[in-house]
Design a protein around this motif. Structure first.
Motif, PDB file in Angstrom:
ATOM      1  N   LEU A 181      16.313 -38.323 -25.387  1.00 30.23           N
ATOM      2  CA  LEU A 181      15.476 -38.612 -24.174  1.00 30.23           C
ATOM      3  C   LEU A 181      15.402 -37.326 -23.325  1.00 30.23           C
ATOM      4  CD1 LEU A 181      17.227 -42.031 -23.044  1.00 30.23           C
ATOM      5  CD2 LEU A 181      14.745 -41.544 -23.684  1.00 30.23           C
ATOM      6  N   LYS A 182      16.412 -36.463 -23.092  1.00 31.40           N
ATOM      7  CA  LYS A 182      16.324 -35.250 -22.160  1.00 31.40           C
ATOM      8  C   LYS A 182      15.513 -34.090 -22.931  1.00 31.40           C
ATOM      9  CE  LYS A 182      20.878 -35.748 -19.945  1.00 31.40           C
ATOM     10  NZ  LYS A 182      22.318 -35.229 -19.881  1.00 31.40           N
ATOM     11  N   ALA A 183      15.446 -34.246 -24.355  1.00 29.00           N
ATOM     12  CA  ALA A 183      14.994 -33.348 -25.091  1.00 29.00           C
ATOM     13  C   ALA A 183      13.099 -33.401 -24.966  1.00 29.00           C
ATOM     14  CB  ALA A 183      15.133 -33.036 -26.466  1.00 29.00           C
ATOM     15  N   VAL A 184      12.964 -34.502 -24.764  1.00 27.74           N
ATOM     16  CA  VAL A 184      11.481 -34.755 -24.635  1.00 27.74           C
ATOM     17  C   VAL A 184      10.850 -34.864 -23.257  1.00 27.74           C
ATOM     18  CG1 VAL A 184      11.403 -35.696 -26.922  1.00 27.74           C
ATOM     19  CG2 VAL A 184      11.723 -37.133 -25.162  1.00 27.74           C
ATOM     20  N   GLY A 185      11.928 -34.781 -22.066  1.00 23.73           N
ATOM     21  CA  GLY A 185      11.444 -34.918 -20.786  1.00 23.73           C
ATOM     22  C   GLY A 185      11.959 -35.880 -19.978  1.00 23.73           C
ATOM     23  N   TYR A 186      12.684 -36.642 -20.415  1.00 27.50           N
ATOM     24  CA  TYR A 186      13.394 -37.838 -19.577  1.00 27.50           C
ATOM     25  C   TYR A 186      14.800 -37.157 -19.187  1.00 27.50           C
ATOM     26  CZ  TYR A 186       9.936 -40.961 -21.907  1.00 27.50           C
ATOM     27  OH  TYR A 186       8.867 -41.416 -22.246  1.00 27.50           O
ATOM     28  N   THR A 187      14.635 -36.517 -18.125  1.00 24.75           N
ATOM     29  CA  THR A 187      15.821 -35.667 -17.911  1.00 24.75           C
ATOM     30  C   THR A 187      16.812 -36.301 -16.705  1.00 24.75           C
ATOM     31  OG1 THR A 187      14.561 -34.529 -15.927  1.00 24.75           O
ATOM     32  CG2 THR A 187      14.607 -33.684 -18.196  1.00 24.75           C
ATOM     33  N   GLN A 188      16.487 -37.514 -16.282  1.00 27.99           N
ATOM     34  CA  GLN A 188      17.443 -37.919 -15.231  1.00 27.99           C
ATOM     35  C   GLN A 188      17.328 -39.551 -15.191  1.00 27.99           C
ATOM     36  OE1 GLN A 188      16.499 -37.673 -11.055  1.00 27.99           O
ATOM     37  NE2 GLN A 188      14.961 -36.204 -11.708  1.00 27.99           N
ATOM     38  N   TRP A 189      18.333 -40.356 -14.917  1.00 25.97           N
ATOM     39  CA  TRP A 189      18.338 -41.606 -14.996  1.00 25.97           C
ATOM     40  C   TRP A 189      19.517 -42.114 -14.157  1.00 25.97           C
ATOM     41  CZ3 TRP A 189      18.399 -39.431 -20.005  1.00 25.97           C
ATOM     42  CH2 TRP A 189      19.500 -39.234 -20.547  1.00 25.97           C
TER      43      TRP A 189
END
Length: 252
Positions: A181-189
């Motif tokens: 998730l982080k690698a493709v742009g979903y960096t926070q949740w």
């Protein structure tokens, strides 16, 4: 005139190097009928949840599904769902207390498993689901983002939503899922919720239960997006749900 038209057609054909063009001659993606089944009608029945409990796509629709998933129409369909979700989201009045959440599924909702499903030993869902092989793919953490969903995610963060990822992946895959998730742009949740390794219930029971836990913790589920109806039905589904297309597999 005829020669110029020929040159133009050759130029167009050679300028687009995409696997979907290998499928086009065999595909009914424009709604053309296969000998035993209209695959466009079959896909409509899948997306509207009129076909339930199916284990694999029809053999005669392998090329059709492949062409759709690799082609422009799938991307545009996902983009339209995301755009409508944003129109809804930006019209909401958020409280600012950090409790307004948007729930995203992961597989075929925020991350795309098309590189896996396009393999010959999967055939876009014609070969029955093999959890061992699929989880090995998940562990690689190389799935690309679905661009429409990534854009929506970024817009929701900017609007002030907290994001919850709720997936049927088992908890032992938490690290690769997070990394992917982080690698493709979903960096926070706010939360990344996976299924317990020994959980025995079905998808509706699992996701309903986790959404109920969110609400009991004071969160308000303002939106919920998934590729399966099992992501979107059951209790505490959210104020509004959005379904992205997925004709490759069924999760009940």
């Amino acid at each position: 005139m005829g020669f110029s038209l020929f040159i133009l057609m050759v130029t167009i054909a050679t300028s687009v190097a995409s696997p979907i063009h290998l499928l086009m001659p065999h595909s009914g993606s424009a709604g053309l009928k296969h000998p035993d089944l209209n695959c466009l009608s079959w896909r409509l029945a899948v997306e509207t949840d009129n076909l339930k409990g199916w284990s694999h796509i029809p053999e005669s629709c392998v090329d059709y599904v492949g062409h759709y998933m690799l082609g422009k129409q799938y991307r545009e369909d996902c983009d339209l769902v995301a755009a409508e979700a944003y129109e809804y989201a930006k019209g909401l009045n958020l409280t600012g207390d950090g409790k307004d959440v948007w729930v995203f599924d992961i597989d075929e909702t925020t991350l795309s498993n098309i590189p896996y499903y396009a393999r010959d030993d999967v055939a876009f869902g014609f070969i029955p689901y093999n959890s061992t092989k699929f989880n090995q793919w998940v562990a690689e953490a190389t799935a690309p983002a679905i661009q429409g969903s990534l854009k929506l995610y970024e817009q929701l963060i900017e609007l002030g939503f907290k994001v919850v990822f709720l997936t049927g992946s088992r908890e032992y895959l938490t690290e690769p899922r997070s990394r992917n998730l982080k690698a493709v742009g979903y960096t926070q949740w706010e939360k990344l919720i996976l299924k317990g390794d020994n959980y025995k219930g079905n998808a509706v029971e699992f996701k309903s239960g986790k959404r109920k836990e969110l609400e009991e913790a004071g969160y308000r589920i303002r939106g919920n997006m998934g590729d399966q109806w099992s992501d979107l039905i059951g209790s505490t589904a959210g104020d509004r749900t959005f379904k992205v297309p997925d004709p490759m597999y069924y999760v009940g």
